[in-house]
Design an enzyme around this catalytic site. Structure first.
Site, PDB file in Angstrom:
ATOM      1  N   ASP A   1     -21.582  34.200   0.073  1.00  0.00           N
ATOM      2  CA  ASP A   1     -20.649  33.794   1.124  1.00  0.00           C
ATOM      3  C   ASP A   1     -19.928  32.329   0.905  1.00  0.00           C
ATOM      4  OD1 ASP A   1     -22.781  32.235   1.816  1.00  0.00           O
ATOM      5  OD2 ASP A   1     -23.339  33.051   3.850  1.00  0.00           O
TER       6      ASP A   1
ATOM      7  N   ASP B   1     -26.101  34.082  -2.191  1.00  0.00           N
ATOM      8  CA  ASP B   1     -25.604  35.322  -1.569  1.00  0.00           C
ATOM      9  C   ASP B   1     -24.124  35.439  -1.516  1.00  0.00           C
ATOM     10  OD1 ASP B   1     -25.245  33.295   0.356  1.00  0.00           O
ATOM     11  OD2 ASP B   1     -25.804  34.684   2.327  1.00  0.00           O
TER      12      ASP B   1
ATOM     13  N   SER C   1     -29.682  32.413   0.801  1.00  0.00           N
ATOM     14  CA  SER C   1     -28.391  31.536   0.466  1.00  0.00           C
ATOM     15  C   SER C   1     -28.495  30.994  -0.547  1.00  0.00           C
ATOM     16  CB  SER C   1     -27.911  31.009   1.913  1.00  0.00           C
ATOM     17  OG  SER C   1     -26.666  30.536   1.485  1.00  0.00           O
TER      18      SER C   1
ATOM     19  N   ASP D   1     -22.473  30.623  -4.114  1.00  0.00           N
ATOM     20  CA  ASP D   1     -24.058  30.356  -3.815  1.00  0.00           C
ATOM     21  C   ASP D   1     -24.654  31.668  -3.952  1.00  0.00           C
ATOM     22  OD1 ASP D   1     -23.034  31.645  -1.490  1.00  0.00           O
ATOM     23  OD2 ASP D   1     -24.226  30.450  -0.113  1.00  0.00           O
TER      24      ASP D   1
END
Length: 450
Positions: free
Chosen positions: A247, A245, A104, A243
């Protein structure tokens, strides 16, 4: 959660090369997950694997692939793609599960694993525990004729692009808007500029040149200063920061002012309420600003607080039949549009809300007045245990009484360190600082005596 050996609230995460974020563990994890899925599948299971842009993703992708194939599972390799894209594609392609290799918003030297069920949601506690038990079992490879096969899927960015665009009305257009997108040198670097350009926006992209090591480095939702400056430099209407990743999302208005997850929840709740489309309460977390609770109350929308973590926000949304929730960090759940937090989809939802009223972001969040917040970390042996003491509970009760109706207090113990976070919010910044220091001092004193 206390029963878990490897899984935390958001998958498995840690430093690359240190157990369990190592190639040998990932090999065992792949076989374990494949074995558990095979028990409950009719025919040969299919598992999709996506990743962000950190260099270690190649190593872990190969190890997971080998373990899954050894368990008799077919594998679809998606390459670098946002976490919510894996959730969507798992559902769309009728796969048995999806795996995301990502840490993340963490730096490149960390990595982790998240799983999605066939429904595109996080795995249940029961399935995760079953996988953990299988990880520690003997590594057994199925007979050669039962081995799985792996293939690399090439159309996934186009598929996910169309999904994102389909979450807004067919006549929705971003023509005339200039947007700055900060892709954090992460998983959104290909798809995010494509989505917003195809919807008509003029797009300036930053953080869109990953090299395996620069993910989240000075860019992205956790380092919004680059996005704020770019919005001002380019005279953009709005900035959108993801961010690593994809999400989470934060926004920046035309003045360069940051809008976090609390702002996004307020804008979306206000729009949905006005259109008669909001169902259930809005779900925030223990860290959602008290000003959000007050602002939502002004429009007769209740706010329910969950523990920190999107898993817990989702649990509360399901329990209370809600559709909108999220965290201050920008992890937003729009369950009328997606099954998991999706930065691109959430940003489109906000742009749709702005288009529906003709407002810009500055005007749309004008009704939200955040209260000053102070968070102090108390690190000491016995810090977590001090929260159970009568002295600390009495001190907390006294602060709560002082702030009754105009602020709040949160004492939260770290799950991994001898650390307590003391958070206080209220209208008077000086009072909040003083109360936080006093309460933190009592927590530290009790901890050191224990």
């Amino acid at each position: 959660m206390t029963q878990r050996k490897y899984f935390g609230t958001d998958g498995i995460r840690g430093m690359v090369g240190e157990w369990p974020i190592s190639a040998d563990f990932m090999l065992r994890l792949g076989r374990a997950a494949g074995s558990v899925l095979a028990r409950h599948s009719k025919g040969r299971p299919l598992v999709l694997i996506g990743k962000d842009t950190r260099v270690s993703g190649y190593m872990f992708e190969s190890a997971l692939e080998a373990g899954l194939v050894a368990a008799g599972v077919d594998v679809g390799l998606l390459g670098p793609i946002p976490t919510p894209a894996v959730a969507f594609l798992t559902r769309s392609m009728r796969a048995s599960a999806g795996i995301v290799i990502s840490a993340s918003h963490n730096p490149h030297h960390d990595n982790g694993i998240k799983f999605f069920s066939a429904d595109g949601e996080k795995l249940s506690d029961e399935v995760e525990l079953a996988i953990e038990q299988e990880v520690d079992a003997e590594f057994v490879t199925v007979a050669s004729e039962k081995l799985g096969k792996a293939s690399r899927l090439t159309d996934v960015v186009a598929r996910y692009t169309e999904f994102c665009k389909a979450t807004v009305p067919e006549d929705f257009s971003l023509r005339g808007l200039k947007l700055v997108l900060d892709c954090a040198h992460g998983a959104t670097y290909q798809v995010a500029p494509r989505v917003f350009r195809e919807l008509g926006a003029e797009v300036v992209a930053i953080g869109d040149k990953p090299d395996g090591f620069n993910i989240n480095h000075g860019v992205g939702s956790t380092h919004p200063q680059a996005l704020q400056q770019a919005v001002l430099d380019h005279g953009a209407d709005i900035g959108i920061g993801f961010d690593g990743d994809g999400d989470r999302v934060v926004l920046v208005d035309r003045h360069g002012t940051l809008a976090d997850g609390d702002d996004i929840l307020y804008v979306l709740a206000h729009s949905l309420r006005r259109r008669g489309l909001l169902h259930g309460p809005v779900v925030g977390t223990l860290m959602s600003n008290y000003g959000l609770e007050l602002a939502l109350g002004d429009i007769d929308v209740p706010l329910i607080r969950a523990n920190v973590g999107d898993r817990y926000v989702m649990q509360q949304l399901k329990q209370h039949k809600g559709m909108l929730g999220g965290e201050t960090s920008g992890h937003i759940l729009c369950l009328d549009r997606a099954t998991t937090g999706d930065g691109i989809v959430s940003a489109l939802a906000v742009l749709e809300a702005l288009g529906e009223t003709g407002q810009d972001l500055v005007g749309a969040r004008a009704g939200l007045k955040k209260l000053p917040q102070v968070m102090l970390n108390v690190r000491a042996n016995g810090a977590r245990e001090s929260l159970h003491s009568a002295e600390v509970r009495q001190a907390q009760a006294e602060v709560e009484e002082t702030l009754r109706g105009r602020g709040r207090v949160v004492l939260r113990a770290s799950g991994t360190e001898p650390l307590v976070r003391v958070t206080i919010e209220g209208a008077d910044a000086d009072e909040v600082q003083s109360l936080a220091e006093k309460l933190a001092g009592i927590v530290k004193s009790v901890a050191e005596r224990s």
